[in-house]
Design a protein around this motif. Structure first.
Motif, PDB file in Angstrom:
ATOM      1  N   GLU A  56     -10.078  79.479   6.362  1.00 48.19           N
ATOM      2  CA  GLU A  56      -9.792  79.028   7.703  1.00 48.19           C
ATOM      3  C   GLU A  56     -10.065  80.103   8.753  1.00 48.19           C
ATOM      4  O   GLU A  56      -9.964  79.850   9.938  1.00 48.19           O
ATOM      5  CB  GLU A  56      -8.332  78.581   7.804  1.00 48.19           C
ATOM      6  N   PRO A 122     -10.849  71.075  16.347  1.00 49.48           N
ATOM      7  CA  PRO A 122     -10.912  71.900  15.119  1.00 49.48           C
ATOM      8  C   PRO A 122     -11.209  71.019  13.915  1.00 49.48           C
ATOM      9  O   PRO A 122     -10.303  70.561  13.220  1.00 49.48           O
ATOM     10  CB  PRO A 122      -9.517  72.522  15.059  1.00 49.48           C
ATOM     11  N   THR A 124     -12.587  71.410  10.862  1.00 49.99           N
ATOM     12  CA  THR A 124     -12.178  71.813   9.514  1.00 49.99           C
ATOM     13  C   THR A 124     -10.668  71.692   9.336  1.00 49.99           C
ATOM     14  O   THR A 124     -10.185  71.184   8.318  1.00 49.99           O
ATOM     15  CB  THR A 124     -12.638  73.244   9.223  1.00 49.99           C
ATOM     16  N   SER A 125      -9.919  72.147  10.336  1.00 49.64           N
ATOM     17  CA  SER A 125      -8.462  72.036  10.251  1.00 49.64           C
ATOM     18  C   SER A 125      -8.023  70.576  10.219  1.00 49.64           C
ATOM     19  O   SER A 125      -7.061  70.222   9.533  1.00 49.64           O
ATOM     20  CB  SER A 125      -7.817  72.758  11.433  1.00 49.64           C
TER      21      SER A 125
END
Length: 424
Positions: A56, A122, A124-125
């Motif tokens: 992350e 965001p 990916t988050s």
């Protein structure tokens, strides 16, 4: 004397009705994208998508797109797919699986582009959080598929998730090791499953009533022990988090690497359960027997299948899966056990099972949809809601659940013998 021959009667051709459900929904959502997203967005705004790889903290370059042109492109894609679905419906031909998949992906991208206008999404988050929230739903939906395919309705998924969370936290605290708690979680779910099968299969009690009673029973027991034993002995309810186990090479793949391959053991067990259940249920003798018991137990009995044993073993195994999913509330999230931690996830898992038409892959896709919608609501509330009131954001996962089951699935046929006791 010649006799006139009577013309043979023609068999009437039954023309199936045109199915407008899916094209109608696609057209409605295309109009939402056009009038709700495109026409009410300022032309100079841009949307930034932030991605990461290898974890992350390591970020890829941000993807910046002009909001309105991107919305126009996605809306035109949705319109084309809706037109194709309508054309196949008029010709009374099945559209297949790809039109709703492409349409859904385009609408989600359009919504994210609109919601992130002038800001950053965001990505990916969002995907990591959506997968995390989906894990208990996936285990619960797989549990429901196993149970109902054998003819036993499992309304007690909610209680099995809660029991798995409860016992996994206690055993992990006693052993000082979260992996021991993972072993205890399916045992808790299986114990609830034993009660479900005992009353519904052995004594022919209505399976829905038994499931509801078991949910109330598990909630009452866990609340009692949480308020007494665990409150007086906090050492029995400690916080443990399962460590992440990144898969070499795969975890470094952009976007999907940290989402799918930088997870803890519960997520990898979920992958294995999905593949194994899909294979064994539809590609093995065991799966054929289970489905036969769920569809026509008398016919299964005549060919030598032990119906009662199948209806004992299969639901207990399915209940163990639900208990394993409950461990994600505690060990997978790094939390101590709390009162009513399952928070209705068992009922959403049931909806995912129905939306997936009692198929493991379909149920998993529906569970991922619900988990992603819940994380999206959390993310939007953090970003300010994109102008949407916070109350509506909290309702989003449940609205999607109701709409998906009532609007997309419509009338479906469950296994024919579910909730019907087998009496020889």
């Amino acid at each position: 004397m010649s006799t006139a021959t009577m013309p043979a009667e023609k068999t009437p051709v039954i023309v199936p009705p045109v199915k407008w459900r899916a094209p109608g929904i696609m057209i409605a959502f295309t109009l939402v994208s056009l009038f709700g997203f495109v026409l009410f967005t300022e032309s100079e705004e841009t949307t930034t998508f932030r991605t990461a790889t290898g974890g992350e903290v390591t970020e890829l370059p941000n993807t910046i797109v002009p909001t309105v042109p991107a919305l126009w492109v996605l809306t035109l894609v949705m319109a084309a797919v809706a037109a194709y679905a309508a054309f196949r419906a008029v010709r009374r031909e099945p559209a297949g699986w790809w039109p709703p998949s492409v349409f859904g992906a385009a609408f989600v991208l359009a919504f994210l582009t609109w919601a992130g206008a002038g800001g950053t999404i965001p990505l990916t988050s969002l995907l990591i959080g959506g997968l995390a929230l989906s894990v208990p739903l996936v285990f619960g939906a797989l549990s429901g598929v196993m149970c109902e395919r054998s003819g036993v309705v499992n309304i007690a998924i909610e209680g099995q998730l809660l029991a798995g969370a409860f016992l996994s936290a206690i055993v992990a605290s006693l052993a000082g090791n979260p992996y021991v708690g993972v072993i205890a979680a399916p045992i808790a779910g299986a114990l609830v499953g034993v009660l479900l099968v005992f009353f519904s299969v052995k004594y022919w009690v209505d399976q829905i009533i038994v499931g509801v009673v078991l949910n109330v029973l598990v909630l009452g027991l866990t609340t009692f022990f949480f308020s007494t034993v665990l409150s007086d002995n906090p050492d029995l309810n400690q916080r443990f988090r399962l460590p992440t186990l990144p898969v070499p090479i795969l975890s470094d793949i952009p976007i999907i690497g940290p989402v799918l391959f930088n997870q803890n053991i519960l997520v990898y067990l979920m992958y294995a359960a999905i593949i194994a259940l899909q294979f064994f249920l539809f590609r093995s003798r065991w799966g054929l027997r289970v489905r036969a018991v769920g569809e026509h137990p008398k016919a299964a009995d005549t060919v030598g299948i032990n119906v009662i044993r199948t209806r004992w073993v299969t639901p207990i195994l399915g209940s163990a899966l639900a208990g394993l999913g409950g461990a994600f509330f505690t060990l997978g999230s790094g939390l101590a056990f709390g009162r009513d931690m399952s928070a209705g996830n068992g009922f959403i898992a049931l909806a995912a099972m129905i939306l997936g038409r009692w198929n493991p892959i379909g149920a998993v896709a529906a569970a991922l949809l619900f988990g992603l919608s819940r994380n999206l609501a959390n993310m939007l509330s953090t970003m300010g809601g994109a102008g949407i009131p916070g109350e509506f954001l909290l309702m989003l996962p449940y609205v999607i659940t109701i709409f998906a089951v009532a609007g997309l699935v419509g009338r479906v046929r469950p296994p024919a013998a579910e909730n019907k006791p087998y009496i020889k």
